[in-house]
Design a protein around this motif. Structure first.
Motif, PDB file in Angstrom:
ATOM      1  N   PRO A 160       0.845  -1.202   0.000  1.00 62.94           N
ATOM      2  CA  PRO A 160       0.000   0.000   0.000  1.00 62.94           C
ATOM      3  C   PRO A 160       0.874   1.244   0.000  1.00 62.94           C
ATOM      4  O   PRO A 160       2.021   1.207   0.437  1.00 62.94           O
ATOM      5  N   PRO A 161       0.348   2.337  -0.484  1.00 66.64           N
ATOM      6  CA  PRO A 161       1.139   3.570  -0.491  1.00 66.64           C
ATOM      7  C   PRO A 161       1.472   4.005   0.939  1.00 66.64           C
ATOM      8  O   PRO A 161       0.727   3.741   1.873  1.00 66.64           O
ATOM      9  N   ALA A 162       2.602   4.643   1.080  1.00 65.57           N
ATOM     10  CA  ALA A 162       3.025   5.118   2.403  1.00 65.57           C
ATOM     11  C   ALA A 162       2.070   6.190   2.893  1.00 65.57           C
ATOM     12  O   ALA A 162       1.605   7.028   2.126  1.00 65.57           O
ATOM     13  N   LEU A 163       1.772   6.144   4.180  1.00 64.94           N
ATOM     14  CA  LEU A 163       0.883   7.151   4.772  1.00 64.94           C
ATOM     15  C   LEU A 163       1.688   8.415   5.067  1.00 64.94           C
ATOM     16  O   LEU A 163       2.859   8.341   5.451  1.00 64.94           O
ATOM     17  N   PRO A 164       1.071   9.572   4.910  1.00 66.51           N
ATOM     18  CA  PRO A 164       1.788  10.817   5.243  1.00 66.51           C
ATOM     19  C   PRO A 164       2.045  10.860   6.753  1.00 66.51           C
ATOM     20  O   PRO A 164       1.293  10.280   7.529  1.00 66.51           O
ATOM     21  N   PRO A 165       3.112  11.548   7.165  1.00 63.25           N
ATOM     22  CA  PRO A 165       3.374  11.634   8.608  1.00 63.25           C
ATOM     23  C   PRO A 165       2.221  12.345   9.315  1.00 63.25           C
ATOM     24  O   PRO A 165       1.604  13.251   8.765  1.00 63.25           O
ATOM     25  N   THR A 166       1.932  11.893  10.506  1.00 60.49           N
ATOM     26  CA  THR A 166       0.829  12.509  11.245  1.00 60.49           C
ATOM     27  C   THR A 166       1.357  13.641  12.106  1.00 60.49           C
ATOM     28  O   THR A 166       2.476  13.582  12.614  1.00 60.49           O
ATOM     29  N   ALA A 167       0.567  14.650  12.248  1.00 61.80           N
ATOM     30  CA  ALA A 167       0.926  15.789  13.101  1.00 61.80           C
ATOM     31  C   ALA A 167       0.762  15.367  14.552  1.00 61.80           C
ATOM     32  O   ALA A 167      -0.101  14.551  14.871  1.00 61.80           O
ATOM     33  N   PRO A 168       1.612  15.895  15.434  1.00 61.14           N
ATOM     34  CA  PRO A 168       1.443  15.546  16.850  1.00 61.14           C
ATOM     35  C   PRO A 168       0.089  16.016  17.354  1.00 61.14           C
ATOM     36  O   PRO A 168      -0.441  17.028  16.920  1.00 61.14           O
ATOM     37  N   THR A 169      -0.479  15.239  18.252  1.00 61.43           N
ATOM     38  CA  THR A 169      -1.776  15.586  18.822  1.00 61.43           C
ATOM     39  C   THR A 169      -1.593  16.741  19.790  1.00 61.43           C
ATOM     40  O   THR A 169      -0.750  16.662  20.681  1.00 61.43           O
ATOM     41  N   PRO A 170      -2.351  17.827  19.615  1.00 64.91           N
ATOM     42  CA  PRO A 170      -2.205  18.959  20.550  1.00 64.91           C
ATOM     43  C   PRO A 170      -2.672  18.549  21.940  1.00 64.91           C
ATOM     44  O   PRO A 170      -3.558  17.712  22.078  1.00 64.91           O
ATOM     45  N   PRO A 171      -2.064  19.130  22.978  1.00 65.84           N
ATOM     46  CA  PRO A 171      -2.500  18.791  24.338  1.00 65.84           C
ATOM     47  C   PRO A 171      -3.938  19.232  24.569  1.00 65.84           C
ATOM     48  O   PRO A 171      -4.425  20.145  23.917  1.00 65.84           O
ATOM     49  N   ALA A 172      -4.591  18.558  25.490  1.00 65.25           N
ATOM     50  CA  ALA A 172      -5.981  18.914  25.802  1.00 65.25           C
ATOM     51  C   ALA A 172      -6.018  20.351  26.325  1.00 65.25           C
ATOM     52  O   ALA A 172      -5.100  20.802  26.999  1.00 65.25           O
ATOM     53  N   ALA A 173      -7.056  21.044  25.991  1.00 64.97           N
ATOM     54  CA  ALA A 173      -7.194  22.433  26.423  1.00 64.97           C
ATOM     55  C   ALA A 173      -7.294  22.492  27.947  1.00 64.97           C
ATOM     56  O   ALA A 173      -8.008  21.712  28.561  1.00 64.97           O
TER      57      ALA A 173
END
Length: 60
Positions: free
Chosen positions: A5-18
């Motif tokens: 399968p095609p490579a997945l794009p890198p994921t952005a870090p999850t922002p901390p909870a507000a």
């Protein structure tokens, strides 16, 4: 032949909870026209005092 399968794009870090904002009171609301106020906390009494230099001091 294996098809990958095609490579997945890198994921952005999850922002901390507000974080909820802390309650805020103006010193003039607590002191009014006076330079001292008493604050009751868990059966204890504290004194909030405005110094001549404009600083606040909280004492038990």
């Amino acid at each position: 032949m294996t098809i990958e399968p095609p490579a997945l794009p890198p994921t952005a870090p999850t922002p901390p909870a507000a974080v909820p904002a802390l309650p805020r009171w103006s010193s003039t609301v607590l002191l009014g026209e006076r330079r001292e106020a008493l604050i009751d906390h868990r059966g204890e009494q504290y004194r909030l005092r405005l110094t001549a230099a404009g600083k606040l001091i909280l004492t038990k």
